[in-house]
Design an enzyme around this catalytic site. Structure first.
Site, short mmCIF file in Angstrom:
data_model
loop_
_atom_site.label_atom_id
_atom_site.label_comp_id
_atom_site.label_asym_id
_atom_site.label_seq_id
_atom_site.Cartn_x
_atom_site.Cartn_y
_atom_site.Cartn_z
N ASN A 188 0.94 -1.27 -0.03
CA ASN A 188 -0.07 -0.01 -0.03
C ASN A 188 0.92 1.34 0.05
OD1 ASN A 188 1.02 -0.02 2.56
ND2 ASN A 188 -0.91 -0.05 3.78
N GLU A 206 1.36 4.30 7.45
CA GLU A 206 0.32 4.04 6.63
C GLU A 206 -0.39 4.93 5.79
OE1 GLU A 206 0.34 0.76 6.16
OE2 GLU A 206 -0.05 -0.36 8.10
N HIS A 223 3.33 2.02 2.08
CA HIS A 223 3.72 2.30 3.45
C HIS A 223 5.33 2.23 3.55
CE1 HIS A 223 3.26 -1.84 5.76
NE2 HIS A 223 4.60 -1.56 4.98
#
Ligand code: PGA
Length: 261
Positions: A147, A154, A149
């Protein structure tokens, strides 16, 4: 190495290699060069499966007598909250197993935020202060999540700043479940350097392999700078090298692949 993206003083270099083995060697040699050039350098290190081969390459260089880690300091990116350093799931344990115990690093110069501190806010502030007192990070090694990160920063509405505690996203918990017997055992909270901490490193080396990382790599290099893809902020860093394999690079146009270093 050719400049691929140049936004004024900022540049991002993209090194595309065949596979994970080549990635590990390339990244290991970049970190090795940093240690040779500055024997008392401060390395920012990372956990996860991707950097393991990089650490093996650094160990090999040490065993060949090329590298001396005795004056090197280390600050790790992150740690789970609620996991003791001697637990084999902790990042402190990971670093000992995969690097520290194989080289002549002074363990007193290795730093990993504690996920067991009773006052996590004080722990975060102390971690930042210690990094600053050590002169800041010369070279930060980063993996990247599916994602986008980096560390445990995050996707979010804002880019985080300094070392802080975080709630892990479902996708990260799922990705990390492979290291645990059951998904329920995966910690849900962590402590991580912030985006600003990472951006303060003088050099960043980001490693990624496999198709699962291709979208995140695309966002890192060509996407908008957006906290929903935390790694995209690296477009504003002045010295970032991506060392990625062909699968991780597969969504980037080939014209910006650069295999010569
Ligand atoms: P991985 O993790 O190397 O295990 O894929 C990378 C990360 O989540 O930072």
């Amino acid at each position: 190495m050719k400049k691929i993206i140049n936004k004024g003083e900022k540049e991002m270099k993209i090194v595309v290699v065949k596979n994970s083995e080549e990635m590990s060697k390339k990244a290991g040699r970049l970190i090795g060069s940093q240690v040779i050039v500055k024997e008392n350098c401060v390395l920012g290190l990372a956990t996860g499966s991707t950097p393991i081969g990089t650490y093996q390459d650094m160990i090999a260089q040490y065993k060949e007598g090329v590298l001396d880690f005795s004056k090197v300091s280390v600050f790790n990116l992150d740690e789970y909250i609620g996991v003791t350093a001697d637990n084999d799931q902790s990042y402190a344990y990971f670093m000992k197993e995969n690097l520290f115990q194989h080289v002549n690093i002074d363990l007193a110069k290795t730093n990993i935020p504690s996920g067991m501190a009773t006052d996590m806010e004080a722990e975060c502030l102390a971690y930042e202060a210690k990094m600053k007192a050590a002169g800041g990070v010369d070279l930060q090694l980063l993996g990247i999540g599916n994602n986008g990160h980096i560390g445990f920063n995050e996707p979010d509405h804002n880019f985080s700043q300094r070392t802080h505690t975080v709630q892990l996203t479902e996708s990260t918990i799922e990705a990390n479940a492979r290291f645990f017997k059951t998904k329920e055992e995966v910690p849900t909270m962590a402590v991580t350097m912030g985006i600003k901490t990472i951006m303060n490193a003088r050099k960043v080396v980001l490693v990624a392999t496999g198709k699962g990382k291709a979208q995140a790599i695309y966002g890192t290099v060509l996407g908008p700078i957006d906290p929903q893809v935390p790694s995209s902020i690296l477009q504003l860093h002045k010295d970032t090298v991506l060392v990625i394999d062909e699968e991780a690079a597969s969504l980037l146009p080939k014209e910006i692949w650069n295999t010569e270093v």
